[in-house]
Write a protein that holds these residues in place. Structure first.
Motif, PDB file in Angstrom:
ATOM      1  N   UNK A  51       0.772  -1.235   0.000  1.00  0.00           N
ATOM      2  CA  UNK A  51       0.000   0.000   0.000  1.00  0.00           C
ATOM      3  C   UNK A  51       0.802   1.284   0.000  1.00  0.00           C
ATOM      4  N   UNK A  52       2.031   1.251   0.476  1.00  0.00           N
ATOM      5  CA  UNK A  52       2.866   2.461   0.477  1.00  0.00           C
ATOM      6  C   UNK A  52       3.911   2.437  -0.636  1.00  0.00           C
ATOM      7  N   UNK A  53       3.774   1.507  -1.563  1.00  0.00           N
ATOM      8  CA  UNK A  53       4.796   1.327  -2.593  1.00  0.00           C
ATOM      9  C   UNK A  53       4.361   1.796  -3.980  1.00  0.00           C
ATOM     10  N   UNK A  54       3.468   2.773  -4.045  1.00  0.00           N
ATOM     11  CA  UNK A  54       3.035   3.313  -5.335  1.00  0.00           C
ATOM     12  C   UNK A  54       4.093   4.227  -5.910  1.00  0.00           C
ATOM     13  N   UNK A  55       4.322   4.109  -7.201  1.00  0.00           N
ATOM     14  CA  UNK A  55       5.179   5.041  -7.927  1.00  0.00           C
ATOM     15  C   UNK A  55       4.270   6.169  -8.401  1.00  0.00           C
ATOM     16  N   UNK A  62       1.098   5.654 -10.967  1.00  0.00           N
ATOM     17  CA  UNK A  62       1.107   4.964 -12.259  1.00  0.00           C
ATOM     18  C   UNK A  62       1.515   3.499 -12.139  1.00  0.00           C
ATOM     19  N   UNK A  63       1.770   3.020 -10.959  1.00  0.00           N
ATOM     20  CA  UNK A  63       2.107   1.613 -10.793  1.00  0.00           C
ATOM     21  C   UNK A  63       2.753   1.340  -9.453  1.00  0.00           C
ATOM     22  N   UNK A  64       2.873   0.075  -9.147  1.00  0.00           N
ATOM     23  CA  UNK A  64       3.533  -0.352  -7.917  1.00  0.00           C
ATOM     24  C   UNK A  64       5.032  -0.501  -8.143  1.00  0.00           C
ATOM     25  N   UNK A  65       5.779  -0.410  -7.070  1.00  0.00           N
ATOM     26  CA  UNK A  65       7.211  -0.660  -7.100  1.00  0.00           C
ATOM     27  C   UNK A  65       7.404  -2.178  -7.142  1.00  0.00           C
ATOM     28  N   UNK A  66       7.692  -2.691  -8.323  1.00  0.00           N
ATOM     29  CA  UNK A  66       7.789  -4.144  -8.491  1.00  0.00           C
ATOM     30  C   UNK A  66       9.007  -4.736  -7.796  1.00  0.00           C
TER      31      UNK A  66
END
Length: 105
Positions: A51-55, A62-66
């Protein structure tokens, strides 16, 4: 999944209807809850952990930190097949969350 926070305008409208701030917040929480089927539970929990890893850029998320996603998945000791399935499931949830975040923009 995602909904912008309450604005002063939202609270004024609720107040005009005789609702308290607490009632509006409780209603929002109830609207945001969703049943998760057992077969989707692992993906839902993993997504929630990110939940805190959004770019985020100028246009919003625009996306999650993969890198973080893969790190967390590596620690789950998954079979190669389950790893691929879980990654796909999280991407589906991510896509729906992004659509909700950008709705109306």
């Amino acid at each position: 999944m995602y909904r912008p926070g309450l604005t002063a305008k939202d609270l004024e409208a609720a107040e005009a209807l005789g609702l308290t701030r607490e009632e509006v917040i409780a209603q929002r929480r109830q609207e945001q809850s969703a049943e998760v089927w057992p077969e989707n539970e692992q993906a839902a929990l993993l997504f929630r952990a990110l939940g805190t890893q959004w770019l985020v850029g100028p246009g919003g998320a625009y996306g999650l930190n993969y890198a973080v996603l893969f790190h967390k998945m590596d620690r789950l000791q998954l079979t190669p097949e389950r790893y691929e399935e879980l990654e796909f499931e999280v991407r589906v949830i991510e896509s729906a969350a992004l659509a909700a975040m950008h709705e109306g923009k």
